[in-house]
Enzyme design. Structure first.
Site, PDB file in Angstrom:
ATOM      1  CE  LYS A  32      81.342 131.890 -44.941  1.00  0.00           C
ATOM      2  NZ  LYS A  32      81.055 131.136 -43.578  1.00  0.00           N
ATOM      3  CG  ASN A  33      77.454 130.459 -45.027  1.00  0.00           C
ATOM      4  OD1 ASN A  33      78.476 130.112 -44.733  1.00  0.00           O
ATOM      5  ND2 ASN A  33      76.726 131.504 -44.200  1.00  0.00           N
ATOM      6  CB  CYS A  64      82.717 130.101 -33.146  1.00  0.00           C
ATOM      7  SG  CYS A  64      81.394 131.069 -33.641  1.00  0.00           S
ATOM      8  NE  ARG A  68      77.645 129.150 -34.987  1.00  0.00           N
ATOM      9  CZ  ARG A  68      78.287 129.708 -36.170  1.00  0.00           C
ATOM     10  NH1 ARG A  68      79.562 129.826 -36.158  1.00  0.00           N
ATOM     11  NH2 ARG A  68      77.775 128.888 -37.295  1.00  0.00           N
ATOM     12  CG  ASP A 122      75.736 135.290 -41.709  1.00  0.00           C
ATOM     13  OD1 ASP A 122      75.448 134.282 -42.474  1.00  0.00           O
ATOM     14  OD2 ASP A 122      75.573 135.154 -40.511  1.00  0.00           O
ATOM     15  NE  ARG A 182      86.464 130.656 -40.988  1.00  0.00           N
ATOM     16  CZ  ARG A 182      85.414 130.562 -40.246  1.00  0.00           C
ATOM     17  NH1 ARG A 182      85.452 131.543 -39.300  1.00  0.00           N
ATOM     18  NH2 ARG A 182      84.475 129.854 -40.205  1.00  0.00           N
TER      19      ARG A 182
HETATM   20  C1  EPZ Z   1      74.670 129.049 -40.609  1.00  0.00           C
HETATM   21  O1  EPZ Z   1      75.262 128.749 -39.278  1.00  0.00           O
HETATM   22  C2  EPZ Z   1      75.789 129.968 -41.116  1.00  0.00           C
HETATM   23  N1  EPZ Z   1      77.124 129.140 -41.195  1.00  0.00           N
HETATM   24  C3  EPZ Z   1      75.967 131.114 -40.581  1.00  0.00           C
HETATM   25  O2  EPZ Z   1      76.996 132.133 -41.034  1.00  0.00           O
HETATM   26  C4  EPZ Z   1      74.713 131.920 -40.233  1.00  0.00           C
HETATM   27  O3  EPZ Z   1      74.952 132.948 -39.593  1.00  0.00           O
HETATM   28  C5  EPZ Z   1      73.445 131.128 -39.458  1.00  0.00           C
HETATM   29  O4  EPZ Z   1      73.429 129.738 -40.245  1.00  0.00           O
HETATM   30  C6  EPZ Z   1      72.114 131.594 -39.333  1.00  0.00           C
HETATM   31  O5  EPZ Z   1      71.698 131.982 -40.813  1.00  0.00           O
HETATM   32  C7  EPZ Z   1      77.063 128.315 -42.465  1.00  0.00           C
HETATM   33  O6  EPZ Z   1      76.116 128.313 -43.284  1.00  0.00           O
HETATM   34  C8  EPZ Z   1      78.453 127.543 -42.563  1.00  0.00           C
HETATM   35  P1  EPZ Z   1      71.973 127.936 -37.267  1.00  0.00           P
HETATM   36  P2  EPZ Z   1      74.419 127.693 -38.542  1.00  0.00           P
HETATM   37  O7  EPZ Z   1      72.193 126.473 -36.947  1.00  0.00           O
HETATM   38  O8  EPZ Z   1      73.954 126.464 -39.179  1.00  0.00           O
HETATM   39  C9  EPZ Z   1      71.098 127.669 -32.185  1.00  0.00           C
HETATM   40  C10 EPZ Z   1      78.666 133.267 -41.671  1.00  0.00           C
HETATM   41  O9  EPZ Z   1      79.014 134.398 -41.085  1.00  0.00           O
HETATM   42  N2  EPZ Z   1      71.250 126.072 -32.768  1.00  0.00           N
HETATM   43  O10 EPZ Z   1      70.976 128.435 -38.015  1.00  0.00           O
HETATM   44  O11 EPZ Z   1      75.449 127.231 -37.372  1.00  0.00           O
HETATM   45  C11 EPZ Z   1      72.413 128.623 -32.802  1.00  0.00           C
HETATM   46  O12 EPZ Z   1      73.309 128.455 -31.536  1.00  0.00           O
HETATM   47  C12 EPZ Z   1      78.151 132.285 -40.717  1.00  0.00           C
HETATM   48  O13 EPZ Z   1      78.795 133.173 -42.787  1.00  0.00           O
HETATM   49  C13 EPZ Z   1      70.987 125.496 -31.552  1.00  0.00           C
HETATM   50  O14 EPZ Z   1      70.601 125.944 -30.386  1.00  0.00           O
HETATM   51  O15 EPZ Z   1      73.376 128.488 -37.658  1.00  0.00           O
HETATM   52  C14 EPZ Z   1      72.075 129.966 -33.236  1.00  0.00           C
HETATM   53  O16 EPZ Z   1      71.443 130.392 -32.104  1.00  0.00           O
HETATM   54  C15 EPZ Z   1      78.219 132.617 -39.073  1.00  0.00           C
HETATM   55  N3  EPZ Z   1      71.242 123.974 -31.843  1.00  0.00           N
HETATM   56  C16 EPZ Z   1      70.581 129.504 -33.986  1.00  0.00           C
HETATM   57  O17 EPZ Z   1      70.387 128.087 -33.532  1.00  0.00           O
HETATM   58  C17 EPZ Z   1      71.586 123.375 -32.970  1.00  0.00           C
HETATM   59  O18 EPZ Z   1      71.866 122.411 -33.008  1.00  0.00           O
HETATM   60  C18 EPZ Z   1      70.799 129.494 -35.355  1.00  0.00           C
HETATM   61  O19 EPZ Z   1      71.872 128.628 -35.796  1.00  0.00           O
HETATM   62  C19 EPZ Z   1      71.961 124.624 -33.915  1.00  0.00           C
HETATM   63  C20 EPZ Z   1      71.613 125.795 -33.743  1.00  0.00           C
END
Ligand code: EPZ
Length: 427
Positions: A22-23, A123, A128, A313, A405
């Site tokens: 998915k991701n 969410c 996020r 995850d 999802r």
């Molecule tokens: C991706 O989300 C995945 N989703 C998530 O999977 C996964 O948990 C996550 O990466 C971490 O591996 C998809 O790929 C669609 P991040 P993403 O940006 O990109 C902070 C699932 O269950 N952050 O790596 O949104 C954020 O708040 C989903 O399949 C900022 O502060 O994750 C978090 O604490 C859930 N500013 C950390 O970084 C930003 O601009 C990591 O988030 C972006 C992120």
């Protein structure tokens, strides 16, 4: 809305086909915006989020055809074509339903020189933010405006010049957006402390297949040399390492033995390391990954971290497994601020878990009993299904739209290996 009825106690045994990730799919699909030629993705999972993303792409004038799949098949082949982009706006009513929509920002900016995307909002698992996405695009020369709940990105006339950005925090999505913006930049771009998840390697591999030029794929330092245009490609989506890890936990908690067909052993390394420390046998075999739980489960401490660390995850699913392990396990969630929503529901099934901030202490083994439980987010929902498979009696899991999802035909896959599980309408 549907619900799942699970009668626990069956030992899972047999083969589970693993779907496309998915991701990975959610970052491969927007790549179709980067060229006016057809992009075909094979092994695309049939998931609500993928359908939602396809609907969003249609808003931009991207046509798509689905081929090569029968109803009984897992996965499908989808061809997207964007000869002309008819809109550069991703509206709130679509983005709010699927936060991964933010991943159109980079490719749309690269193709059209501008993009307007509704801010995704938070969410269940955290607020996020997308500040790192915007800072990386600004570093590449984009002008960013925030107004009325939308982000508007504009490239100087002639396109993004390119630049360098050092991520203060590892971010999967921000890395993906930045890479997709940089591939058509006028110059060279560099990302430092970039995320290294296998899904990002998949993205880079597709972009290279489309004619992009970059170095450092799979490392935390990516250098992208902008090119004038990209051409179409056909690409197979990588297998879903989180789906595979989830079913490994399901097999293990039932004392079962399954083949995760098509799973990639290396992508799952941190999960496999955790499972082996818990006492689960995991081996790479021809055709996938073999999982067997023949002996007692042992408590084990886990801390989530960006790849190659333990995937956040996988935290909820491993927590369910640890409820049946002998001893005390300490789980630390370092990525998201609110990713223990499965705990109260697991507690209603008899789990002994105490949380404090981002730390959860699991004591086991406990006898899990079936209960009516509520899904709250994708991976929390899966942890409830895993617990239900080992619980005494019947477990009802509601709000299945969370599960749909991220898990393609979950109940069918579990039925393949002997689970007593069925999907029924929720009165
Ligand atoms: C991706 O989300 C995945 N989703 C998530 O999977 C996964 O948990 C996550 O990466 C971490 O591996 C998809 O790929 C669609 P991040 P993403 O940006 O990109 C902070 C699932 O269950 N952050 O790596 O949104 C954020 O708040 C989903 O399949 C900022 O502060 O994750 C978090 O604490 C859930 N500013 C950390 O970084 C930003 O601009 C990591 O988030 C972006 C992120």
């Amino acid at each position: 809305m549907d619900k799942l009825l699970i009668r626990g106690g069956n030992r899972l045994s047999g083969t589970i086909p693993i779907s496309g990730a998915k991701n990975a799919a959610l970052t491969l699909i927007p790549c179709a915006l980067l060229t006016d030629e057809p992009v075909t993705l094979r092994n695309l999972p049939r998931l609500a989020d993928i359908d939602g993303f396809q609907h969003l792409m249609g808003q931009f004038g991207v046509a798509h055809t689905i081929a090569g799949h029968r109803p009984e098949d897992f996965g499908r082949v989808m061809t997207m074509e964007a000869p002309r982009i008819t809109s550069t706006v991703a509206p709130y009513d679509l983005v709010r339903k699927m936060r991964a929509s933010i991943l159109v920002l980079g490719p749309m900016l690269a193709r059209m020189g501008e993009a307007t995307v509704s801010l995704p909002g938070g969410c269940a698992i955290g607020n996020r933010p997308i500040d790192l996405h915007l800072k990386a695009l600004e570093a590449f020369g984009a002008h960013i405006e925030l107004a009325q709940g939308y982000v508007r990105a504009i490239a100087p006339d002639g396109g993004l010049p390119g630049g360098e950005y050092d991520f203060p925090v590892v971010s999967v999505g921000a890395t993906e957006n930045a890479v997709m913006a940089a591939v058509l930049a006028k110059g060279t771009s560099k990302l430092i402390n970039a995320a290294r998840e296998p899904e990002i390697v998949d993205l880079c591999n597709l972009l290279v297949a489309m004619g992009a030029e970059m170095e450092g794929i799979g490392t935390s330092e990516l250098t992208i040399h902008g090119v004038k245009r990209l051409h179409g490609a056909t690409y197979r989506v990588m297998p879903d390492r989180i789906e595979a890890g989830s079913y490994a936990c399901a097999a293990a908690i039932t004392g079962g033995e399954v083949l995760l067909e098509g799973a990639n052993f290396d992508d799952m390394a941190s999960t496999i390391h955790a499972l082996r420390n818990i006492g689960v046998e995991v081996e790479q075999v021809k055709g996938g990954v073999h999982v067997a739980a023949n002996g007692p489960l042992k408590a084990h401490n886990l801390t989530t971290a960006p790849f190659p660390g333990l995937a956040t995850d996988m935290q909820a699913q491993l927590m369910s497994l640890l409820c049946k392990a002998e001893g005390t396990s300490v789980l630390k969630e370092t990525i998201f601020e609110n990713r223990f929503m499965h705990v109260p529901e697991l507690a209603r099934m008899g789990a002994n878990i105490e949380t404090s901030g981002r730390t959860a202490v699991v004591r086991g083994p406990v006898e899990l009993t079936g209960a009516e439980v509520m899904a709250t987010d994708l991976r929390a929902s899966m942890s409830l299904v895993i617990a239900g498979l080992a619980a005494e009696g019947e477990t009802t899991v509601r709000r299945l739209y969370h599960l749909d999802r991220g898990y393609e035909r979950l109940e069918e896959k579990l039925q393949l290996v002997g689970a007593d599980i069925e999907r029924v309408g929720d009165d």
